[in-house]
Enzyme design. Sequence first.
Site, PDB file in Angstrom:
ATOM      1  NE  ARG A 171      -2.624  -1.506   3.427  1.00 59.08           N
ATOM      2  CZ  ARG A 171      -2.788  -2.772   3.770  1.00 59.08           C
ATOM      3  NH1 ARG A 171      -3.397  -3.610   2.956  1.00 59.08           N
ATOM      4  NH2 ARG A 171      -2.351  -3.227   4.931  1.00 59.08           N
ATOM      5  CG  PHE A 187      -9.100 -10.431  -7.107  1.00 58.48           C
ATOM      6  CD1 PHE A 187      -9.931 -11.543  -7.168  1.00 58.48           C
ATOM      7  CD2 PHE A 187      -8.247 -10.187  -8.175  1.00 58.48           C
ATOM      8  CE1 PHE A 187      -9.910 -12.395  -8.267  1.00 58.48           C
ATOM      9  CE2 PHE A 187      -8.223 -11.038  -9.274  1.00 58.48           C
ATOM     10  CZ  PHE A 187      -9.056 -12.143  -9.327  1.00 58.48           C
ATOM     11  CG  ASP A 209     -14.208  -8.501  -3.431  1.00 53.41           C
ATOM     12  OD1 ASP A 209     -12.970  -8.624  -3.355  1.00 53.41           O
ATOM     13  OD2 ASP A 209     -14.999  -9.265  -2.843  1.00 53.41           O
ATOM     14  CB  SER A 210     -17.042 -12.232  -5.718  1.00 46.72           C
ATOM     15  OG  SER A 210     -16.248 -12.647  -4.616  1.00 46.72           O
ATOM     16  CB  ALA A 237     -12.161 -10.716 -10.080  1.00 47.45           C
ATOM     17  CG  ASP A 257      -4.075  -8.546  -3.132  1.00 49.45           C
ATOM     18  OD1 ASP A 257      -3.362  -9.564  -3.171  1.00 49.45           O
ATOM     19  OD2 ASP A 257      -4.386  -7.961  -2.069  1.00 49.45           O
ATOM     20  CB  CYS A 297      -1.414 -14.381  -1.156  1.00 47.02           C
ATOM     21  SG  CYS A 297      -3.099 -14.970  -1.422  1.00 47.02           S
TER      22      CYS A 297
END
Length: 353
Positions: A171, A187, A209-210, A237, A257, A297
Amino acid sequence: MLEGSATLRFLGWAAYSPSSKIRARVWSFDETDVIDGAFIATRVAESAARRRSLAARTDACRLVFSESDGLPGVIADRYGPFVVLELTSVGADRWRGELTAAFAALDGVAGVFERSDVEVRDRESLERRTGLLHGEDPPEHVEITEDGLRYAVDLRAGHKTGFYLDQRESRLALARLVDGRRVLNVFAFTGAFGVVASSHGATEVTQVDSSAPALALAARNLEINGCAPSAMTVADAFSELRRLRAAGQRFDLIVLDPPKLAHHTKGLDRATRAYKDANLVAAQLLNPGGVLVTFSCSGLVSEDLFQKVVAGAMLDARRDARIVGRLHQASDHPVHLAVPETAYLKGLVCELS
């Protein structure tokens, strides 16, 4: 103990889990150690002390990162006066009471809340658990600060423990990239990257986003920071990226992300295809000179493999790209040299010509 022809040699103190593929997790290599409440209290206090320098930037951090802090299967995140505890192994679960007491004893802690509701507990034959362990119940949303910005966090139901603490340095890096750019945050979760973009000069921010509740919190996070509202899209997404491409939309900076896509080795091929797909379409949505900030990730996806996947996406998108920055998990998610699996987050900042 290691059995030889004549002697037994001490190797370490470990917690044994008969149901797990990892049968033993080492808590100490020191034969004189005794694994008890005092041992746990010392480990927790030492781990918290190592994060003390972060107080100048934020009141939220990861206090314990499992093996990296000598407490296998223990994840503990602090959000202001509240600690969220996640126990993912049989050994950690055995010491729930002692761990709760150790975190409750830290300065300024008003409550300890458990979020042991993760899938990995199923593989340890442990029931999923959530609920208050000590002190005050956290409110619906806890407000934290990071680098001068404010965020509302849902400790009870938010993804992970409510916030992506591991992306703190990313960030900060994004803040230096967004000025004057049209930004797409994919995301988005609760919109932390969107808040950074909006508060550091982005001309327009779109977030995808979902999860409708996550985007509702993203909108609140913009509001409490005095930022202009973002365009919010509740959608898958991957589908939304294609829709934006078909609509002829273009952006100057895109953040990708995604959540963990590779949960086990059998799913690695599928995960890399998904990473490639998202990065390919994102490249097609970027203006000349645009910037792609893209992450994985998934611990099973190495940094080298991730770079190759992104390179393949750029090739298929017919975009020339250069890596101008690399991003990793924040310092409160340290990587233990003897446990390479603790290095899981990797990011690339790519400039497209």
